[in-house]
Design a protein around this motif. Structure first.
Motif, PDB file in Angstrom:
ATOM      1  N   ASN A   1       0.803  -1.233   0.000  1.00 57.69           N
ATOM      2  CA  ASN A   1       0.000   0.000   0.000  1.00 57.69           C
ATOM      3  C   ASN A   1       0.832   1.277   0.000  1.00 57.69           C
ATOM      4  O   ASN A   1       0.273   2.362   0.206  1.00 57.69           O
ATOM      5  N   ILE A   2       2.127   1.187  -0.247  1.00 61.12           N
ATOM      6  CA  ILE A   2       2.948   2.401  -0.366  1.00 61.12           C
ATOM      7  C   ILE A   2       2.410   3.335  -1.442  1.00 61.12           C
ATOM      8  O   ILE A   2       2.350   4.562  -1.239  1.00 61.12           O
ATOM      9  N   PRO A   3       1.993   2.834  -2.621  1.00 57.50           N
ATOM     10  CA  PRO A   3       1.436   3.761  -3.629  1.00 57.50           C
ATOM     11  C   PRO A   3       0.205   4.520  -3.154  1.00 57.50           C
ATOM     12  O   PRO A   3      -0.109   5.589  -3.717  1.00 57.50           O
ATOM     13  N   LYS A   4      -0.513   4.013  -2.140  1.00 57.31           N
ATOM     14  CA  LYS A   4      -1.700   4.707  -1.654  1.00 57.31           C
ATOM     15  C   LYS A   4      -1.358   6.076  -1.061  1.00 57.31           C
ATOM     16  O   LYS A   4      -2.228   6.957  -0.996  1.00 57.31           O
ATOM     17  N   PHE A   5      -0.108   6.256  -0.609  1.00 61.44           N
ATOM     18  CA  PHE A   5       0.314   7.549  -0.085  1.00 61.44           C
ATOM     19  C   PHE A   5       0.443   8.591  -1.195  1.00 61.44           C
ATOM     20  O   PHE A   5       0.567   9.790  -0.908  1.00 61.44           O
ATOM     21  N   LEU A   6       0.429   8.146  -2.446  1.00 63.80           N
ATOM     22  CA  LEU A   6       0.648   9.049  -3.576  1.00 63.80           C
ATOM     23  C   LEU A   6      -0.598   9.228  -4.433  1.00 63.80           C
ATOM     24  O   LEU A   6      -0.530   9.844  -5.489  1.00 63.80           O
ATOM     25  N   GLU A   7      -1.737   8.700  -4.000  1.00 61.63           N
ATOM     26  CA  GLU A   7      -2.943   8.741  -4.830  1.00 61.63           C
ATOM     27  C   GLU A   7      -3.781   9.992  -4.623  1.00 61.63           C
ATOM     28  O   GLU A   7      -4.549  10.369  -5.521  1.00 61.63           O
ATOM     29  N   LEU A   8      -3.678  10.625  -3.460  1.00 55.76           N
ATOM     30  CA  LEU A   8      -4.500  11.800  -3.155  1.00 55.76           C
ATOM     31  C   LEU A   8      -3.610  12.978  -2.769  1.00 55.76           C
ATOM     32  O   LEU A   8      -2.486  12.788  -2.297  1.00 55.76           O
ATOM     33  N   GLU A   9      -4.134  14.168  -2.938  1.00 56.94           N
ATOM     34  CA  GLU A   9      -3.400  15.377  -2.553  1.00 56.94           C
ATOM     35  C   GLU A   9      -4.374  16.459  -2.116  1.00 56.94           C
ATOM     36  O   GLU A   9      -5.539  16.481  -2.528  1.00 56.94           O
TER      37      GLU A   9
END
Length: 350
Positions: free
Chosen positions: A168-176
């Motif tokens: 789930n590391i990519p989940k930190f980059l999905e929202l801003e």
């Protein structure tokens, strides 16, 4: 563990797209009423289970330690499910602090917890598989002083935790976070909101990570692994005389019921994941303009059913322990009696 698009679509601004009455009623009844009610009772049950497992010294085995961690993870999962799908999703209550922590903490941690819940059940199933189907090897590990309970406990926990974080590391980059400015009464106001990042809308990322990677590692692989181990444990128990080792039989029975409930609860999620792959391949599903769900009515209703099933899955462990495990029932009775006696004696002396 719901459809990947279901949690993203709520981040788009509201629009005037029509929503069928069936979908509205399904969301209201399943996610607005049933989900928080069951989730609240589930948290209470999980807290009681934690107290019971930590109360009696004889219950402090690797299996019960893992069940304690599972109860903690389930409680945290229930918290995120109730907040996201009921309080925010249905009732529209979105505190400012929720908006600020959503992209960088709440959203990725929620996905880590849901994945950890799955992998932890797989770890518990592996532990019971060794205990029931490989008893000599399991017993030798128990008697080995250099391989005490703490290392054995971490052998099942750490891989589950590490793989959940890595997945789930990519989940930190999905929202801003975004800041927009509005003019009202000649005064400029800043409004903080949440948007998906370009990464989340990248076709390759959606295809290979959001759909296929998560379908395989949080859906198909756990489903097959747990089905196989559950059937093997059950068949092994049928071969042995009943009552030969009652505590171990009870623990294996607890695991079998937990896995069975997990498999049933994840069937809607599995169907949704396959549907997501199909709709994405045919460029259907979520509008790129407003984020509305353009999928069939059955898909949207099944998403609400999936959220409710996940809540039930994380809420029923206490009921399973009470009905299946005699040692849990005995420990809970003793704990209740000791608490009553303690309060009674304190009342007499006060």
């Amino acid at each position: 563990m719901a459809s990947p698009n279901s949690s993203i679509s709520s981040l788009f601004p509201p629009c005037n797209c029509l929503i069928s009455e069936a979908v509205k009623w399904a969301e209201l009844c399943l996610e607005g009423v049933a989900l928080p009610a069951i989730g609240t009772m589930g948290v209470v049950g999980n807290v009681i289970a934690i107290l019971v497992f930590r109360y009696r010294q004889h219950t402090r085995s690797t299996f019960h330690a893992l069940l304690t961690i599972l109860a903690v993870v389930d409680s945290l999962c229930l918290l995120t499910l109730v907040v996201d799908y009921s309080i925010v999703g249905v009732w529209g209550i979105r505190p400012e602090v929720y908006v600020y922590i959503l992209p960088f903490f709440w959203y990725p941690v929620k996905n880590i917890l849901i994945s950890l819940d799955t992998f932890l059940i797989m770890g518990i199933a592996l532990e019971r598989f060794l205990a029931v189907c490989r008893p000599m090897k399991y017993r030798s590990l128990e008697l080995n002083s250099s391989f005490s309970m703490c290392p054995r406990f971490m052998v099942y926990l750490l891989p589950s935790l590490l793989f959940s974080i890595m997945l789930n590391i990519p989940k930190f980059l999905e929202l801003e976070l975004i800041t927009s400015f509005t003019d009202k009464y000649n005064i400029t106001h800043s409004v903080v909101g949440v948007e998906v990042t370009p990464l989340r809308t990248d076709p390759y990322y959606v295809t290979y990570y959001v759909h296929w990677t998560r379908f395989l590692f949080t859906g198909l692989v756990p489903f097959c692994f747990l089905s196989a181990t559950n059937m093997k444990i059950y068949s092994e128990m049928k071969k042995k005389p009943q009552g030969m080792n009652r505590p171990r039989d009870d623990m294996a029975a607890v695991l079998i019921v937990i896995v069975f409930l997990f498999l049933i609860s994840n069937l809607p999620k599995l169907v949704l994941s396959i549907s997501d792959i199909y709709y994405h391949a045919n460029e259907e599903g979520i509008s790129s303009i407003c984020g509305c769900n353009l999928s069939p009515t059955w898909y949207t209703i099944l998403t609400s059913v999936s959220h409710l099933f996940l809540t039930i899955n994380s809420s029923c462990n206490f009921i399973i322990y009470w009905h299946v495990c005699q040692m849990f029932k005995t420990s809970l009775t003793r704990l209740t009696r000791d608490i009553y006696c303690f309060n009674y004696k304190r009342g007499c002396f006060s």
